[in-house]
Write a protein that holds these residues in place. Structure first.
Motif, PDB file in Angstrom:
ATOM      1  N   ASP A 236       5.969  11.590   2.456  1.00 49.29           N
ATOM      2  CA  ASP A 236       6.280  11.484   3.907  1.00 49.29           C
ATOM      3  C   ASP A 236       5.824  10.174   4.523  1.00 49.29           C
ATOM      4  O   ASP A 236       6.604   9.457   5.072  1.00 49.29           O
ATOM      5  CB  ASP A 236       5.726  12.759   4.536  1.00 49.29           C
ATOM      6  N   GLU A 237       4.489  10.063   4.147  1.00 46.06           N
ATOM      7  CA  GLU A 237       4.024   8.698   4.806  1.00 46.06           C
ATOM      8  C   GLU A 237       4.536   7.661   4.221  1.00 46.06           C
ATOM      9  O   GLU A 237       4.638   6.563   4.892  1.00 46.06           O
ATOM     10  CB  GLU A 237       2.535   8.734   4.645  1.00 46.06           C
TER      11      GLU A 237
ATOM     12  N   LYS B  53       0.680  -0.956  -0.181  1.00 46.48           N
ATOM     13  CA  LYS B  53      -0.013   0.167  -0.032  1.00 46.48           C
ATOM     14  C   LYS B  53       0.911   1.309   0.005  1.00 46.48           C
ATOM     15  O   LYS B  53       0.834   2.202  -0.953  1.00 46.48           O
ATOM     16  CB  LYS B  53      -0.806   0.000   1.158  1.00 46.48           C
ATOM     17  N   LEU B  54       2.059   1.148   0.824  1.00 46.79           N
ATOM     18  CA  LEU B  54       2.837   2.303   0.842  1.00 46.79           C
ATOM     19  C   LEU B  54       3.443   2.627  -0.725  1.00 46.79           C
ATOM     20  O   LEU B  54       3.687   3.593  -1.177  1.00 46.79           O
ATOM     21  CB  LEU B  54       4.040   2.310   1.873  1.00 46.79           C
ATOM     22  N   GLU B  55       3.905   1.543  -1.088  1.00 45.89           N
ATOM     23  CA  GLU B  55       4.416   1.347  -2.605  1.00 45.89           C
ATOM     24  C   GLU B  55       3.667   1.934  -3.727  1.00 45.89           C
ATOM     25  O   GLU B  55       3.988   2.778  -4.443  1.00 45.89           O
ATOM     26  CB  GLU B  55       4.830   0.150  -3.024  1.00 45.89           C
ATOM     27  N   ALA B  56       2.246   1.593  -3.589  1.00 40.68           N
ATOM     28  CA  ALA B  56       1.247   2.041  -4.385  1.00 40.68           C
ATOM     29  C   ALA B  56       0.933   3.511  -4.087  1.00 40.68           C
ATOM     30  O   ALA B  56       0.683   4.342  -5.065  1.00 40.68           O
ATOM     31  CB  ALA B  56       0.016   1.687  -4.067  1.00 40.68           C
ATOM     32  N   ARG B  57       0.947   4.061  -2.855  1.00 40.27           N
ATOM     33  CA  ARG B  57       0.765   5.562  -2.661  1.00 40.27           C
ATOM     34  C   ARG B  57       1.995   6.237  -3.071  1.00 40.27           C
ATOM     35  O   ARG B  57       1.854   7.612  -3.669  1.00 40.27           O
ATOM     36  CB  ARG B  57       0.698   5.816  -0.957  1.00 40.27           C
ATOM     37  N   PHE B  58       3.046   5.797  -2.945  1.00 40.74           N
ATOM     38  CA  PHE B  58       4.299   6.569  -3.685  1.00 40.74           C
ATOM     39  C   PHE B  58       4.228   6.519  -5.275  1.00 40.74           C
ATOM     40  O   PHE B  58       4.383   7.723  -5.646  1.00 40.74           O
ATOM     41  CB  PHE B  58       5.622   5.543  -3.397  1.00 40.74           C
TER      42      PHE B  58
ATOM     43  N   THR C 139      11.507   2.621  -2.473  1.00 39.07           N
ATOM     44  CA  THR C 139      12.212   2.672  -1.150  1.00 39.07           C
ATOM     45  C   THR C 139      11.998   3.882  -0.498  1.00 39.07           C
ATOM     46  O   THR C 139      11.211   4.805  -0.958  1.00 39.07           O
ATOM     47  CB  THR C 139      13.530   2.518  -1.322  1.00 39.07           C
ATOM     48  N   LYS C 140      12.375   3.918   0.636  1.00 35.48           N
ATOM     49  CA  LYS C 140      12.491   5.183   1.538  1.00 35.48           C
ATOM     50  C   LYS C 140      13.038   6.568   0.929  1.00 35.48           C
ATOM     51  O   LYS C 140      12.499   7.598   0.560  1.00 35.48           O
ATOM     52  CB  LYS C 140      13.151   5.184   2.859  1.00 35.48           C
ATOM     53  N   GLY C 141      14.156   6.059   0.270  1.00 36.08           N
ATOM     54  CA  GLY C 141      14.894   7.103  -0.563  1.00 36.08           C
ATOM     55  C   GLY C 141      14.303   7.604  -1.771  1.00 36.08           C
ATOM     56  O   GLY C 141      14.357   8.784  -2.126  1.00 36.08           O
ATOM     57  N   ALA C 142      13.564   6.696  -2.235  1.00 33.40           N
ATOM     58  CA  ALA C 142      12.856   7.226  -3.681  1.00 33.40           C
ATOM     59  C   ALA C 142      11.598   8.004  -3.190  1.00 33.40           C
ATOM     60  O   ALA C 142      11.509   9.305  -4.032  1.00 33.40           O
ATOM     61  CB  ALA C 142      12.359   5.929  -4.490  1.00 33.40           C
ATOM     62  N   ALA C 143      11.027   7.954  -2.199  1.00 36.38           N
ATOM     63  CA  ALA C 143       9.990   8.643  -1.785  1.00 36.38           C
ATOM     64  C   ALA C 143      10.517   9.890  -1.455  1.00 36.38           C
ATOM     65  O   ALA C 143       9.790  11.099  -1.736  1.00 36.38           O
ATOM     66  CB  ALA C 143       9.102   8.171  -0.565  1.00 36.38           C
ATOM     67  N   LEU C 144      11.728  10.226  -0.718  1.00 36.45           N
ATOM     68  CA  LEU C 144      12.300  11.314  -0.036  1.00 36.45           C
ATOM     69  C   LEU C 144      12.813  12.173  -1.410  1.00 36.45           C
ATOM     70  O   LEU C 144      12.530  13.404  -1.419  1.00 36.45           O
ATOM     71  CB  LEU C 144      13.335  11.252   0.813  1.00 36.45           C
TER      72      LEU C 144
END
Length: 210
Positions: free
Chosen positions: A142-143, A88-93, A161-166
């Motif tokens: 952020d989420e 779900k987090l990947e999808a939101r990214f 990944t976290k880095g991709a989102a940031l």
């Protein structure tokens, strides 16, 4: 655009196929009805798929494993539950990325966070402001960053990944601080400047991006 680099629409590169669609940017043949980089439908289709997935993932039934006394089933339940959260987090990214691609082309666009059906009435759908869209992208990033791993194993190379989102958050904030988004006079006479520009302290915007 015809597999040509978008740099070919500028002086940075030259696409040697003279009848390629990207050449419409160079010869002035493009317009609102014939846009070689028409990403509107492609990315809103992708947004809808994400919203469909998010809705469906909330109704996945894992009771077969959750209610089992078998330790191996309990392990499967824990693993699957964690995977669903990560998916779900990947999808939101991805949805934030799709919206960024829309915003950088069109400014403020309608923000959809729920699944919509073909028969739904879209007559009264309005575009969100550019600032609303930037805020939405930043919040989603952020989420996502808060729950995504910093790296994956080789078998999962390419996942968000976290880095991709940031990084996506940083790029969105860079655009929000840019001259283009902070100078509405380039489209003087436009009835809705909030769709193509933002207001506020530029220094704060640059600091946020940094």
């Amino acid at each position: 655009v015809d597999r040509a680099m978008m740099a070919s629409a500028t002086d940075e590169a030259e696409y040697t196929l003279e009848n390629g669609n990207v050449q419409k940017f160079n010869n002035g043949a493009w317009n609102a009805y014939d846009n070689p980089d028409n990403a509107w439908g492609k990315y809103f289709k992708a947004v809808r798929k994400v919203n469909q997935f998010l809705a469906a993932s909330d109704s996945i039934n894992l009771d077969t494993y959750r209610l089992s006394d078998d330790p191996s089933d309990q392990q499967i339940y824990q693993t699957r539950s964690a995977e669903i959260v990560r998916w779900k987090l990947e999808a939101r990214f991805l949805r934030a990325f799709f919206y960024f691609e829309l915003v950088k082309r069109y400014g403020g666009v309608p923000i959809f966070t729920s699944e919509l059906a073909v028969q739904d009435d879209f007559a009264n759908v309005e575009r969100n402001s550019l600032q609303d869209c930037i805020d939405f992208i930043v919040k989603e990033c952020d989420e996502a960053a808060g729950g995504l791993p910093t790296k994956y194993g080789d078998s999962d190379l390419g996942r968000a990944t976290k880095g991709a989102a940031l990084a996506l958050k940083s790029r969105a904030l860079l655009y929000a601080a840019s001259d283009l988004f902070n100078t509405p006079s380039w489209a003087s006479g436009y009835a809705n400047p909030e769709l193509i520009s933002v207001t506020g302290n530029r220094r704060d915007k640059w600091e946020a991006a940094a």
